[in-house]
Motif scaffolding. Structure first.
Motif, PDB file in Angstrom:
ATOM      1  N   ASP A   1      -0.350   4.878  -1.046  1.00 32.89           N
ATOM      2  CA  ASP A   1      -1.424   4.982  -0.057  1.00 32.89           C
ATOM      3  C   ASP A   1      -0.861   5.530   1.261  1.00 32.89           C
ATOM      4  O   ASP A   1      -0.263   4.784   2.050  1.00 32.89           O
ATOM      5  CB  ASP A   1      -2.053   3.596   0.155  1.00 32.89           C
TER       6      ASP A   1
ATOM      7  N   GLU B   1      -6.910   9.831  -0.240  1.00 27.81           N
ATOM      8  CA  GLU B   1      -8.274   9.668  -0.724  1.00 27.81           C
ATOM      9  C   GLU B   1      -8.355   8.598  -1.807  1.00 27.81           C
ATOM     10  O   GLU B   1      -7.405   8.388  -2.553  1.00 27.81           O
ATOM     11  CB  GLU B   1      -8.790  11.005  -1.286  1.00 27.81           C
TER      12      GLU B   1
ATOM     13  N   GLN C   1      -8.306   5.425  -1.790  1.00 28.27           N
ATOM     14  CA  GLN C   1      -7.374   4.301  -1.740  1.00 28.27           C
ATOM     15  C   GLN C   1      -8.165   3.014  -1.504  1.00 28.27           C
ATOM     16  O   GLN C   1      -8.999   2.957  -0.596  1.00 28.27           O
ATOM     17  CB  GLN C   1      -6.363   4.505  -0.604  1.00 28.27           C
ATOM     18  N   PRO C   2      -7.908   1.962  -2.280  1.00 21.64           N
ATOM     19  CA  PRO C   2      -8.667   0.718  -2.120  1.00 21.64           C
ATOM     20  C   PRO C   2      -8.324  -0.003  -0.819  1.00 21.64           C
ATOM     21  O   PRO C   2      -7.158  -0.062  -0.419  1.00 21.64           O
ATOM     22  CB  PRO C   2      -8.206  -0.122  -3.330  1.00 21.64           C
ATOM     23  N   GLY C   3      -9.352  -0.528  -0.147  1.00 20.63           N
ATOM     24  CA  GLY C   3      -9.143  -1.309   1.072  1.00 20.63           C
ATOM     25  C   GLY C   3      -8.438  -0.518   2.152  1.00 20.63           C
ATOM     26  O   GLY C   3      -7.514  -1.034   2.796  1.00 20.63           O
ATOM     27  N   ALA C   4      -8.874   0.724   2.384  1.00 22.13           N
ATOM     28  CA  ALA C   4      -8.220   1.565   3.390  1.00 22.13           C
ATOM     29  C   ALA C   4      -9.273   2.369   4.142  1.00 22.13           C
ATOM     30  O   ALA C   4     -10.403   2.516   3.679  1.00 22.13           O
ATOM     31  CB  ALA C   4      -7.220   2.513   2.710  1.00 22.13           C
ATOM     32  N   HIS C   5      -8.898   2.861   5.327  1.00 26.25           N
ATOM     33  CA  HIS C   5      -9.777   3.765   6.077  1.00 26.25           C
ATOM     34  C   HIS C   5      -8.938   4.883   6.693  1.00 26.25           C
ATOM     35  O   HIS C   5      -7.693   4.834   6.664  1.00 26.25           O
ATOM     36  CB  HIS C   5     -10.567   2.999   7.140  1.00 26.25           C
ATOM     37  N   HIS C   6      -9.603   5.873   7.243  1.00 21.64           N
ATOM     38  CA  HIS C   6      -8.902   7.064   7.752  1.00 21.64           C
ATOM     39  C   HIS C   6      -8.802   7.107   9.274  1.00 21.64           C
ATOM     40  O   HIS C   6      -8.523   8.161   9.836  1.00 21.64           O
ATOM     41  CB  HIS C   6      -9.604   8.327   7.239  1.00 21.64           C
TER      42      HIS C   6
ATOM     43  N   THR D   1      -2.448   6.452   3.858  1.00 19.89           N
ATOM     44  CA  THR D   1      -3.155   6.020   5.077  1.00 19.89           C
ATOM     45  C   THR D   1      -2.396   4.895   5.785  1.00 19.89           C
ATOM     46  O   THR D   1      -2.660   4.608   6.950  1.00 19.89           O
ATOM     47  CB  THR D   1      -4.583   5.524   4.766  1.00 19.89           C
TER      48      THR D   1
ATOM     49  N   ARG E   1       0.834  -1.207   0.000  1.00 25.16           N
ATOM     50  CA  ARG E   1       0.000   0.000   0.000  1.00 25.16           C
ATOM     51  C   ARG E   1       0.864   1.249   0.000  1.00 25.16           C
ATOM     52  O   ARG E   1       0.575   2.227  -0.708  1.00 25.16           O
ATOM     53  CB  ARG E   1      -0.948  -0.023   1.214  1.00 25.16           C
TER      54      ARG E   1
ATOM     55  N   THR F   1     -13.835  -1.771   7.747  1.00 28.06           N
ATOM     56  CA  THR F   1     -14.301  -1.501   6.389  1.00 28.06           C
ATOM     57  C   THR F   1     -13.717  -0.154   5.952  1.00 28.06           C
ATOM     58  O   THR F   1     -12.973   0.481   6.713  1.00 28.06           O
ATOM     59  CB  THR F   1     -15.834  -1.427   6.355  1.00 28.06           C
ATOM     60  N   SER F   2     -14.073   0.290   4.776  1.00 29.69           N
ATOM     61  CA  SER F   2     -13.567   1.588   4.311  1.00 29.69           C
ATOM     62  C   SER F   2     -14.095   2.728   5.184  1.00 29.69           C
ATOM     63  O   SER F   2     -13.547   3.830   5.179  1.00 29.69           O
ATOM     64  CB  SER F   2     -13.959   1.810   2.846  1.00 29.69           C
TER      65      SER F   2
END
Length: 354
Positions: free
Chosen positions: A120, A255, A257-262, A122, A115, A321-322
């Motif tokens: 990514d 922003e 980004q697949p399979g990511a959260h903040h 995050t 990632r 989850t996202s």
């Protein structure tokens, strides 16, 4: 004229692992998840109906390849040594909590590097968390908080995990009715079987010879300034970055980004858990699979814990989850950290008494 010198084997392994993982996404694996041990174990648990999410059910050939590639290489080089008997229950639950941490972050240490290599940002909080976890674990390691010493065991013990690998390989080709496979969602996103298996076997063999381990490489650098395995870790990131740039998969930022959260705090804490647990059991989730293939029964016990963790991450809804981590996942992460700290403090206390 100076003679041409090949790079260290850990660097070669890192290049193949990082570059190969991104290439697998071009052949069909989920974006940023060309190789992810925790995701693959969640898929495996679904395929064996240990969890009921059909969309997450598939026997990943790469995972089988890692195990059997390490087994063949260890046998070929007479490095198949059967040892075990070191704190089996503790190793089981450390394996369980490692996958819980991966589920809350959404990815194992390899996926974290992939990632980052794909831009990514995050994953930066997760990297900082894992570094802190490894530093903390290394500190207690130096103070004597180590699990019991492994002993030599009868050879048959070492064949059980590779035997399961062969069985899973048969399931891949024979597709018996009790093996579940999803045809939508992440399970449907996969590279062709033969390509995945070949990449897995190659990486498994190289990793067995080189001993490449994400957390082990960073731990050795922290403790001893030893750079061999650490160079392999850097090679994973650099090769993933280069292939991502060349293939157009690089997307710098936080922003979309697949399979990511903040939820950066929980990414940090989740990977503190993974790093700390990995130092205690002497290896990241990927390294546990490789060691299980070369006859390490303790690593096999940790793998069983990881598979159980992968099933419970889905069944108990611990996975993020996202939108971010869920309450169950947050509680499980904190419990995992408490468990790790309890283990290392208990072993330190026992050592002082001796």
């Amino acid at each position: 004229m100076s003679r041409f010198k090949l790079p260290d084997l850990s660097i070669i392994t890192g290049i193949v692992l990082g570059g190969g993982a991104v290439m697998l996404t071009l052949f069909g694996n989920p974006v940023n998840s060309g190789i992810c041990i925790s995701c693959f174990l969640e898929n495996l648990a679904g395929a064996l109906q240990l969890q009921d999410s059909v969309r997450m059910s598939y026997i990943r050939p790469e995972l089988v390849g890692f195990l059997l590639g390490a087994f063949f290489m260890a046998k070929q080089n007479r490095r198949f040594r059967v040892t075990g008997g070191s704190s089996p229950l503790i190793r089981f639950f450390l394996g369980f909590f490692m996958i819980v941490g991966c589920g809350v972050f959404i990815g194992c240490p390899i996926k974290m590097l992939l990632r980052l290599g794909a831009g990514d940002l995050t994953a930066v909080a997760a990297l900082l968390g894992m570094l802190f976890g490894i530093w903390l674990g290394g500190k207690y390691l130096r103070a004597g908080s180590v699990l019991d010493r492994a002993q030599n065991l009868p050879t048959i013990n070492g064949y059980i995990l590779p035997g399961i690998g062969f069985l899973l390989l048969l399931f891949l080709f024979l597709k018996p009715a009790f093996v579940q496979q999803g045809f939508s969602g992440p399970a449907a996103q996969h590279a062709p079987l033969w390509i995945s298996l070949a990449v897995g076997l190659l990486i498994g063999g190289l990793a067995q010879r080189s001993g490449l381990c994400i957390t082990g490489g960073i731990r050795n650098f922290f403790l001893f300034r030893e750079k061999t395995l650490f160079s392999g870790v850097i090679a994973i990131f650099v090769s993933a970055l280069m292939v991502s740039l060349v293939s157009g998969q690089f997307n710098l930022g936080m922003e979309a980004q697949p399979g990511a959260h903040h939820s950066h705090l929980w990414s940090f804490l989740a990977m503190v858990l993974v790093g700390l647990a990995a130092v205690i059991v002497d290896g990241c989730p990927f390294r546990q699979v490789i060691k299980a293939g070369e006859g390490d029964v303790d690593a096999g016990i940790t793998c069983f814990g990881m598979v159980t963790g992968a099933a419970m991450v889905i069944t108990w809804q611990l996975r993020s989850t996202s939108a971010g981590p869920v309450f169950n996942g947050q509680i499980a992460t904190l419990l995992g950290l408490i468990f790790c700290l309890t283990v290392i403090l208990s072993y330190r206390k026992a050592r002082v008494k001796r």
